[in-house]
Design an enzyme around this catalytic site. Structure first.
Site, PDB file in Angstrom:
ATOM      1  N   ASP A  78       0.817  -1.214   0.000  1.00 30.75           N
ATOM      2  CA  ASP A  78       0.000   0.000   0.000  1.00 30.75           C
ATOM      3  C   ASP A  78       0.847   1.259   0.000  1.00 30.75           C
ATOM      4  O   ASP A  78       0.467   2.270  -0.593  1.00 30.75           O
ATOM      5  CB  ASP A  78      -0.930   0.001   1.213  1.00 30.75           C
ATOM      6  CG  ASP A  78      -2.207  -0.792   0.962  1.00 30.75           C
ATOM      7  OD1 ASP A  78      -2.187  -1.651   0.058  1.00 30.75           O
ATOM      8  OD2 ASP A  78      -3.203  -0.565   1.665  1.00 30.75           O
ATOM      9  N   CYS A 119       1.250  -8.073   4.717  1.00 26.40           N
ATOM     10  CA  CYS A 119       0.856  -6.671   4.560  1.00 26.40           C
ATOM     11  C   CYS A 119      -0.591  -6.481   4.099  1.00 26.40           C
ATOM     12  O   CYS A 119      -1.128  -7.282   3.341  1.00 26.40           O
ATOM     13  CB  CYS A 119       1.800  -5.970   3.587  1.00 26.40           C
ATOM     14  SG  CYS A 119       3.460  -5.765   4.284  1.00 26.40           S
ATOM     15  N   LYS A 121      -3.744  -5.919   2.443  1.00 27.73           N
ATOM     16  CA  LYS A 121      -4.926  -6.676   2.006  1.00 27.73           C
ATOM     17  C   LYS A 121      -4.642  -8.170   1.842  1.00 27.73           C
ATOM     18  O   LYS A 121      -5.566  -8.951   1.599  1.00 27.73           O
ATOM     19  CB  LYS A 121      -5.445  -6.126   0.668  1.00 27.73           C
ATOM     20  CG  LYS A 121      -5.626  -4.619   0.658  1.00 27.73           C
ATOM     21  CD  LYS A 121      -6.447  -4.117   1.837  1.00 27.73           C
ATOM     22  CE  LYS A 121      -6.400  -2.620   1.983  1.00 27.73           C
ATOM     23  NZ  LYS A 121      -5.114  -2.089   2.447  1.00 27.73           N
ATOM     24  N   SER A 468      -5.273   4.875   5.476  1.00 28.18           N
ATOM     25  CA  SER A 468      -4.256   3.942   5.932  1.00 28.18           C
ATOM     26  C   SER A 468      -4.376   3.792   7.441  1.00 28.18           C
ATOM     27  O   SER A 468      -4.884   4.666   8.134  1.00 28.18           O
ATOM     28  CB  SER A 468      -2.870   4.492   5.583  1.00 28.18           C
ATOM     29  OG  SER A 468      -1.870   3.858   6.352  1.00 28.18           O
TER      30      SER A 468
END
Length: 552
Positions: A78, A119, A121, A468
Site C-alpha cells: 500500500d 501486509c 490486504k 491507511s
C-alpha cells in the site's frame, strides 16, 4: 483425506505420475497434502523475508509427516501504491488473493493450508479464502520491521517519510534532513512499524485464533518468527489429522473478540471492511451494528504509532496479544473463551501472559474511555462512516468547518501542495469509494500532508475512500452511500457547513433538506471510470463499504 481424490485408485495413475514429477515420493503419497500459500515478492518490504519462512514452514510440515507444496499469490504494498492510480488495485487485490487460493486449493484438493502473509490486504484476503474453503488452515504473518532511527530520533515509515514530506513543504526541515529520514525510516524487512493495517490484521488474526501466540508481534527478522513458522508447519498437520477447520475457530464470538481488541488497541479503520468481509465469507452474522454497539463501551488501553511513540516492537516486549487479551478478559467486557489453532483456548494463552502496564494499561486506567475506532451516522452518512478516534486530538472531538470539494485524491493533493487549504476547511474527497474509485483508495498522502503542514487539528478530511492505518487527524472515511451511488457526499458544494461530533457519533451536512433534494435531482448519473480489465469487473460487482466492499 481430501487429497485422496487425486492420489488413490487405479484411475488416478496419471495424477500420481504428475505428482511424482514434482518430487513427491511413494511414501509421501500417503501423507496429508499441505499447501503453503506464499505471498513472497521482492516488491513488498513486508514480504522480502518470506523465502526463509517458507523453508521453516516446509520443515515443520515434513517433520510432522505432511507433504508441503508452495504456491504463490499476489501482494501489493500500500505504501508504494499510495498516491497514484496503483492504489486502486490494493483493496480489489484482497478478493483476487482469496480467489487465487480457493482455485489452487480446490483444483488440487489440498488437505490443509498454511497462509504466509503480512501486509495490508493480503492477510484479510487469505483469511477470506480460509473461511470460504473451510479446510484446516493456519496463518503466519511475517512480522513487523525494526524501528528506524536517525540522530537518536525514533522513526517509523509514516513519521519518517509521509509526514516528513509535509514538514519539508512547510519549511520545518530542509532537504538534507528529508533525505536522511527517507533513508533510515524503513531499516529492515517487515510490515511498517506502527498499528497500521498490516499489523492490525496480524493482531486480529491472532485474537481470532488463526495464528499461533506472538505471531502478530514478533519481528520479521527475529529467530522467534522462524520458530513460529516451523511450529505452524507442525501444527497444520495436526489440524488436518483432527479435522479442525477455520469455521470451528472463527465464529460470531471470535469476530466480536476481534472487534473488542481492535477497539481497545486503536487499530486501522480498514479492519471494519475486512471483518465484515470475513463475516460474509463465513456466513457469520456480524454487521456494522456490532461495531457500533461495542464501540460505545470499549476503552482504549493500547496506544501505538501513529497515535503515540511506541511501535509494534514495544507492544511485543509489553506482552503482545496474549497480554491484551488477558487485560480484556480481566475487565469482563465480553471476550468469549474460544479454541485456537494452537489447540489452546484463548484463556489458557492469556493466563500465562506477562503484561507491562506502562504500555498495555489496566482497563480501569485506560488511555481514554473513548474506543480507538468509531462509527458515525448522520445525513452526510446515513449508512455510516468510520473514524480512527485514537488518532484525533480530544480538543477536536467537536469540529465544524467549511467544505472544499474535490472529485479525486489528485485534485485534493494539488490544493494542499499549493497552500489552498486553510484552518477551518473540511476537505471532501469523493468518487473514491469501492465503485467510484474504483477500488476505494487510501488517503494517506493527503492526511499526512495535512499533519505535516501543521493543519492536523485545524482541518478535517471526509472521504468515501479509505484511510491507511497510519492516518491521524480529524479524518472520516468509508462514507456510505458513496458518491458514485448518489450518496449525500456527492451533493456537497464548496462553502457548505459540516459538523462532526465524535462524542455523539454524528456527522451532518448543515444544508436544508429541500436544498439537498433539489441538488439530488440535478445530480448526473455516475459513469464507471474503467471500461475494461480487472477494475471494470470489480466496479460492476463490488458492494458498498458498510458491507465490507465484498465482491458478489
Amino acid at each position: 483425506m481430501r487429497s485422496d481424490s487425486i492420489k488413490k485408485g487405479i484411475a488416478r495413475t496419471p495424477h500420481r505420475g504428475l505428482l511424482m514429477a514434482t518430487g513427491v515420493s511413494k511414501k509421501n503419497m500417503n501423507a496429508p497434502f499441505i499447501g503453503i500459500a506464499s505471498s513472497f515478492t521482492d516488491l513488498v518490504p513486508g514480504h522480502i523475508g518470506m523465502r526463509d519462512l517458507e523453508r521453516q514452514i516446509e520443515k515443520g510440515i515434513h517433520s510432522a509427516g505432511g507433504q508441503a507444496f508452495i504456491f504463490g499469490v499476489p501482494a501489493v504494498c500500500d505504501g508504494i501504491s499510495m498516491g497514484h492510480s496503483g492504489m486502486r488495485y490494493s483493496l480489489p487485490s484482497r478478493d483476487l488473493i482469496a480467489d487465487c487460493i480457493e482455485t489452487v486449493a480446490e483444483a488440487h484438493q489440498l488437505d490443509g493450508l498454511v497462509l504466509l502473509s503480512n501486509c495490508d490486504k493480503i492477510t484479510p484476503g487469505m483469511l477470506i479464502a480460509a473461511l470460504r474453503l473451510n479446510i484446516p488452515a493456519i496463518i503466519v504473518t511475517a512480522g513487523a520491521m525494526l524501528d528506524g532511527e536517525s540522530r537518536c530520533e525514533k522513526l517509523t515509515m509514516i513519521k519518517g517519510s509521509f509526514e516528513a514530506v509535509g514538514k519539508y513543504r512547510s519549511g520545518v526541515i530542509d532537504e538534507k534532513r528529508l533525505l536522511e529520514l527517507e533513508e533510515e525510516s524503513c531499516p529492515s524487512a517487515g510490515s511498517c512499524q506502527g498499528m497500521y493495517t498490516a499489523n492490525t490484521m496480524a493482531c486480529l488474526a491472532e485474537v481470532m485464533g488463526m495464528s499461533l501466540p506472538f505471531c502478530a508481534t514478533s519481528a520479521a527478522v527475529s529467530s522467534k518468527k522462524r520458530r513460529i513458522a516451523f511450529d505452524s508447519g507442525m501444527r497444520i498437520v495436526e489440524l488436518v489429522q483432527n479435522n479442525v477447520k477455520p469455521l470451528d475457530i472463527v465464529d460470531k464470538d471470535a469476530l466480536r473478540n476481534a472487534i473488542i481488541c481492535d477497539l481497545a488497541m486503536g487499530g486501522s479503520t480498514n479492519s471494519f471492511l475486512h471483518i465484515l468481509a470475513l463475516a460474509n465469507a463465513g456466513e457469520i452474522d456480524v454487521t456494522l451494528d456490532d461495531f457500533e454497539q461495542l464501540s460505545k463501551k470499549i476503552h482504549q488501553v493500547v496506544k501505538l504509532d501513529p497515535s503515540a511513540a511506541p511501535t509494534m516492537s514495544d507492544f511485543h516486549k509489553a506482552g503482545g496479544i496474549p497480554a491484551l487479551i488477558k487485560t480484556m478478559i480481566d475487565a469482563k467486557v465480553g471476550i468469549v473463551d474460544k479454541i485456537t489453532s494452537s489447540g489452546l483456548k484463548i484463556s489458557e494463552i492469556a493466563s500465562e501472559a506477562y503484561v507491562n502496564t506502562d504500555l498495555i494499561h489496566p482497563y480501569d486506567v485506560p488511555f481514554t474511555t473513548k474506543p480507538g475506532l468509531g462509527i458515525l451516522y448522520g445525513n452526510l452518512a446515513p449508512d455510516g462512516c468510520v473514524t480512527k478516534i485514537s488518532g484525533i486530538d480530544e480538543n477536536c472531538y467537536e469540529f465544524e468547518g467549511c467544505a472544499k470539494c474535490f472529485n479525486s485524491e489528485e485534485a485534493a493533493m494539488s490544493a494542499l501542495e499549493n497552500d489552498e487549504i486553510k484552518p477551518g476547511d473540511i476537505l471532501i474527497i469523493r468518487y473514491e469509494g469501492p465503485k467510484g474509485g474504483p477500488g476505494m483508495r487510501e488517503m494517506l498522502a493527503p492526511t499526512s500532508l495535512l499533519v505535516g503542514k501543521g493543519l492536523g487539528t485545524s482541518c478535517a478530511l471526509i472521504t468515501d475512500g479509505r484511510f491507511s492505518g497510519g492516518t491521524r487527524g480529524i479524518c472520516i472515511g468509508h462514507v456510505c452511500p458513496e458518491a458514485a451511488q448518489g450518496g449525500t457526499i456527492a451533493l456537497i458544494k464548496d462553502g457548505d457547513r459540516i459538523k462532526i461530533d465524535i462524542n455523539t457519533r454524528q456527522i451532518n451536512l448543515l444544508v436544508p433538506d429541500e436544498e439537498l433534494e433539489t441538488r439530488r435531482k440535478e445530480l448526473k448519473p455516475f459513469e464507471l471510470k474503467c471500461k475494461s480489465g480487472y477494475l471494470s469487473k470489480y466496479a460492476k460487482n463490488v458492494q458498498d463499504a458498510s458491507h465490507g466492499a465484498i465482491v458478489g
